[in-house]
Every structure is written in structure tokens, then in C-alpha cells.
Design an enzyme around this catalytic site. Structure first.
Site, PDB file in Angstrom:
ATOM      1  N   PRO A  92     108.314 -33.470 127.974  1.00 33.69           N
ATOM      2  CA  PRO A  92     108.240 -34.327 126.794  1.00 33.69           C
ATOM      3  C   PRO A  92     109.640 -34.689 126.293  1.00 33.69           C
ATOM      4  CG  PRO A  92     107.601 -32.059 126.269  1.00 33.69           C
ATOM      5  CD  PRO A  92     107.830 -32.114 127.749  1.00 33.69           C
ATOM      6  N   GLY A  94     112.697 -35.387 123.849  1.00 33.29           N
ATOM      7  CA  GLY A  94     113.012 -34.897 122.498  1.00 33.29           C
ATOM      8  C   GLY A  94     112.311 -33.605 122.168  1.00 33.29           C
ATOM      9  N   GLY A  96     113.267 -30.615 123.289  1.00 27.33           N
ATOM     10  CA  GLY A  96     114.140 -29.453 123.450  1.00 27.33           C
ATOM     11  C   GLY A  96     114.002 -28.821 124.824  1.00 27.33           C
ATOM     12  N   LEU A  97     113.391 -29.540 125.770  1.00 22.74           N
ATOM     13  CA  LEU A  97     113.220 -28.969 127.108  1.00 22.74           C
ATOM     14  C   LEU A  97     114.209 -29.565 128.110  1.00 22.74           C
ATOM     15  CD1 LEU A  97     109.320 -28.727 127.315  1.00 22.74           C
ATOM     16  CD2 LEU A  97     110.944 -27.052 126.457  1.00 22.74           C
ATOM     17  N   GLY A  98     115.224 -30.225 127.585  1.00 24.74           N
ATOM     18  CA  GLY A  98     116.301 -30.674 128.463  1.00 24.74           C
ATOM     19  C   GLY A  98     115.998 -31.924 129.261  1.00 24.74           C
ATOM     20  N   SER A  99     115.100 -32.802 128.731  1.00 24.09           N
ATOM     21  CA  SER A  99     114.742 -33.982 129.525  1.00 24.09           C
ATOM     22  C   SER A  99     115.935 -34.906 129.738  1.00 24.09           C
ATOM     23  CB  SER A  99     113.584 -34.740 128.873  1.00 24.09           C
ATOM     24  OG  SER A  99     113.894 -35.031 127.543  1.00 24.09           O
ATOM     25  N   SER A 100     116.784 -35.068 128.739  1.00 23.43           N
ATOM     26  CA  SER A 100     117.861 -36.046 128.908  1.00 23.43           C
ATOM     27  C   SER A 100     118.877 -35.548 129.939  1.00 23.43           C
ATOM     28  CB  SER A 100     118.485 -36.420 127.556  1.00 23.43           C
ATOM     29  OG  SER A 100     119.675 -35.755 127.317  1.00 23.43           O
ATOM     30  N   ALA A 101     119.194 -34.247 129.914  1.00 25.79           N
ATOM     31  CA  ALA A 101     120.140 -33.711 130.904  1.00 25.79           C
ATOM     32  C   ALA A 101     119.525 -33.759 132.308  1.00 25.79           C
ATOM     33  CB  ALA A 101     120.526 -32.283 130.549  1.00 25.79           C
ATOM     34  N   ASP A 151     122.516 -27.543 128.703  1.00 25.48           N
ATOM     35  CA  ASP A 151     121.383 -28.312 129.243  1.00 25.48           C
ATOM     36  C   ASP A 151     121.707 -28.852 130.631  1.00 25.48           C
ATOM     37  OD1 ASP A 151     120.309 -27.917 126.769  1.00 25.48           O
ATOM     38  OD2 ASP A 151     119.640 -29.987 126.511  1.00 25.48           O
TER      39      ASP A 151
HETATM   40  O1  PMV Z   1     118.969 -30.244 123.956  1.00 22.41           O
HETATM   41  P1  PMV Z   1     118.223 -29.189 123.209  1.00 22.41           P
HETATM   42  O2  PMV Z   1     117.437 -29.704 122.047  1.00 22.41           O
HETATM   43  O3  PMV Z   1     117.472 -28.274 124.110  1.00 22.41           O
HETATM   44  O4  PMV Z   1     119.320 -28.249 122.497  1.00 22.41           O
HETATM   45  C1  PMV Z   1     120.458 -27.809 123.135  1.00 22.41           C
HETATM   46  C2  PMV Z   1     120.966 -26.586 122.485  1.00 22.41           C
HETATM   47  C3  PMV Z   1     121.942 -26.713 121.347  1.00 22.41           C
HETATM   48  O5  PMV Z   1     122.617 -25.454 121.310  1.00 22.41           O
HETATM   49  C4  PMV Z   1     121.219 -26.906 120.031  1.00 22.41           C
HETATM   50  C5  PMV Z   1     122.945 -27.845 121.532  1.00 22.41           C
HETATM   51  C6  PMV Z   1     123.897 -27.634 122.682  1.00 22.41           C
HETATM   52  O6  PMV Z   1     124.493 -28.630 123.121  1.00 22.41           O
HETATM   53  O7  PMV Z   1     124.081 -26.493 123.149  1.00 22.41           O
END
Ligand code: PMV
Length: 318
Positions: A92, A94, A96-101, A151
Site C-alpha cells: 500500500p 504511504g 510505511g512499508l517502503g513502497s517508494s524506496a 528504506d
Molecule cells: O518511509 P517510512 O514511513 O517507512 O518511514 C521511514 C522511517 C523514518 O525513520 C520515519 C524516516 C527515515 O528516513 O528513516
């Protein structure tokens, strides 16, 4: 070769999100879901990107954030001709599971493979991966502001590892496999917003924020030991403590707290938000089950996991 492919994993942050931005260690684990990209040569430019089943969302000649980030992923040597990229992510966005990376790493890998006509020599692999990570970091900087790089590292290498900005990733060898449930609030989280929220608290009261960061640092240190020792009860307690400190930093929400509470009452050993917070996902640690001969009883663990997932589904239907 006319087209090449690249893949990358999603991730969960088990411990240490946000503190990792300030140089503290964090622990992340790669997921077996992630992103896949196919890069195909085109007779003429500009290069274009299509995400999922959507329309073309980026063109490398555009000065938009996405256009610049996309064209940075394609800057390989030797230079490649104009391409069309089809990228898909089964995480999903946004959440927090790293989709963009994962998207960035899969596209950068496919572009590298095209530049090398799909063939690499093993001695080149480390250098290629370092370039892929650097390009993914540039993409993450555009969307996230000040990413720690955790990420992109998880997307590239998977597995479970301790990460700091200074030292990068160090693999952790768990004594027992960890079984986690991932639950979503259904609301995307903006990592940029929550990272900025903590930065503004830090600017106002650095001592207070440092206390929370120090608390998280010691939780992470203990969590590495608990994972290596296979002490799941301690690990669950540490997850609950990490959640408490994150909510003290105002990156939790009532929905995230509710999902954590439901998981704990349904038998999870611990639960916390994962990633940026402010929405997104929680993770819950499923209690391990062992047969009398000491082997893992996966069927009982699946039942325990199902109880947690059912509790979350019950909350959804209200
Ligand atoms: O990208 P997210 O939402 O999984 O968060 C990454 C983790 C943070 O520590 C909040 C940001 C980061 O760049 O490390």
C-alpha cells in the site's frame, strides 16, 4: 536487449524509526512483497514512467519533483537511450512499508541492467548496488526531505538488519523466525510530515527530544539481543515500550493506538506503529508455538495470527 527487469522488497521497521534520522540505530526487516520494474528501450524520448495500471505519471524531461527523481534513477553509465518504464508495487502506498524506496530501487536496478545489456560480472555487483542505493536515496530525498536511507537499504537487500546512518546495515541472525502481522489504518502517512514534526520539536526543545531518542536507542540495543536470543516475550515488551516513546513524540494517532491495543488483547506479545506514523501501519508480534520436540508449530502460529487479524477486521466493520 530491448527490455530488462529489476525487483526490490518492501520493509517494516521493527524498532527505531525517527530516532534513526538523528543517527541512532534502527532495526528493519525486508518483506517478501515489493516492487518490480520493466525498462524498455524507445526509439525516441523523453523517457516515461507508468506506475501500476495508471497513466504515464512521469516524464524524465519534466522539471516536476517526480520528473527529476525519475530521471536521476536513469542516469546510468554507459548512458541508456530513452526508455519506457512500467513499475508495479504490491504494497500500500504511504503505508510505511517502503513502497517508494522499493519502486526506486527496482527502477534503478532495471536501468543498470539495461546499461549492461542484462549481463554483469560478479566483481561489478557491489559497485552497481552502491550506485543503485545512491540513486534511490536521491529519489527518497525529493519525497521525504531527510531520509535516513533505511528504506532504500531494506529495499535493496531484504533480510533483517540493524541500520545506522554512519555504518549502514549489519545483518542480524535471529535465533527463531519472527512472525508478524501487519495492519493498516487505511490512511496514508506522510513520512515527510512526521519527520518535520519531530524536527520542529527538536528545534524548540532539543533536550526533551534527545531523551526520547536515547530511550529508543537503548530499546533498539536490547531488541537486537532479544532477537539473537530468541526471547520473543522480551521483544514484544520492547515493541510496546518503543510505541510508548513514539506516542510521546506525537507521531502516533488514536487509530494506531487502537490497532495496537486490539492486537495485544488478541494475544500479540507486542505491537507498535511501523515507519513514519501519523497513519499508515502497525506491526504485531505473534507468539511463537513449539511442539514438544522443540520444532515450530506453524499451524498454531497461523491460528494466533488469524486471531489478531480478526480483531483488526472487527474494528474495521464498526
Ligand atoms: O518511509 P517510512 O514511513 O517507512 O518511514 C521511514 C522511517 C523514518 O525513520 C520515519 C524516516 C527515515 O528516513 O528513516
Amino acid at each position: 536487449q530491448a527490455s530488462t527487469e529489476g525487483a526490490a522488497s518492501g520493509k517494516v521497521i521493527l524498532f527505531g524509526e525517527h530516532a534513526v534520522v538523528y543517527g541512532s540505530p534502527a532495526i528493519a526487516a525486508g518483506l517478501d512483497r515489493g516492487a518490480r520494474a520493466v525498462v524498455t528501450r524507445q526509439p525516441s524520448g523523453p523517457s516515461t514512467l507508468r506506475l501500476g495500471d495508471g497513466t504515464v505519471v512521469a516524464d524524465a524531461s519534466s522539471a516536476s519533483d517526480l520528473g527529476r527523481a525519475f530521471s536521476a534513477l536513469l542516469e546510468v553509465a554507459p548512458a541508456i537511450p530513452p526508455v519506457h518504464v512500467e513499475a508495479r508495487c504490491d504494497l500500500p502506498p504511504g503505508g510505511g512499508l517502503g513502497s517508494s524506496a522499493a519502486l526506486a530501487v527496482s527502477i534503478a536496478r532495471a536501468a543498470e541492467a539495461l546499461a549492461r545489456s542484462g549481463e554483469t560480472r560478479p566483481e561489478e555487483d557491489a559497485a552497481i548496488e552502491a550506485r543503485v542505493l545512491a540513486r534511490a536515496a536521491a529519489w527518497e530525498r525529493i519525497f521525504h526531505g531527510n531520509p535516513s536511507g533505511i528504506d532504500a537499504t531494506a529495499a535493496a537487500q531484504g533480510g533483517i538488519f540493524r541500520f545506522t546512518r554512519a555504518e549502514g546495515a549489519r545483518p542480524i541472525t535471529p535465533r527463531h523466525d519472527l512472525v508478524l502481522c501487519v495492519g493498516s489504518t487505511g490512511h496514508p502517512s506522510s513520512t515527510r510530515t512526521t519527520v518535520e514534526l519531530i524536527a520542529s520539536q527538536h528545534a524548540k526543545d532539543p533536550v526533551l527530544v534527545k531523551r526520547s531518542i536515547d530511550a529508543i536507542t537503548s530499546i533498539v540495543g536490547n531488541a537486537v539481543l532479544a532477537i539473537e536470543a530468541g526471547d520473543m516475550r522480551a521483544l514484544g515488551d520492547l515493541m510496546n515500550m518503543n510505541q510508548l516513546v513514539l506516542s510521546g513524540l506525537f507521531v502516533s494517532t488514536s487509530e494506531l493506538e487502537e490497532l495496537c491495543a486490539l492486537a495485544r488483547s488478541a494475544g500479540a506479545l507486542g505491537a507498535k506503529l511501523t515507519g513514519g506514523g501519523g497513519g499508515g501501519c502497525v506491526i504485531a508480534l505473534v507468539p511463537p508455538s513449539f511442539r514438544s520436540d522443540g520444532t515450530r508449530d506453524e499451524a498454531r502460529e497461523a491460528e494466533s495470527a488469524a486471531r489478531i487479524l480478526d480483531a483488526w477486521r472487527g474494528a474495521e466493520s464498526h
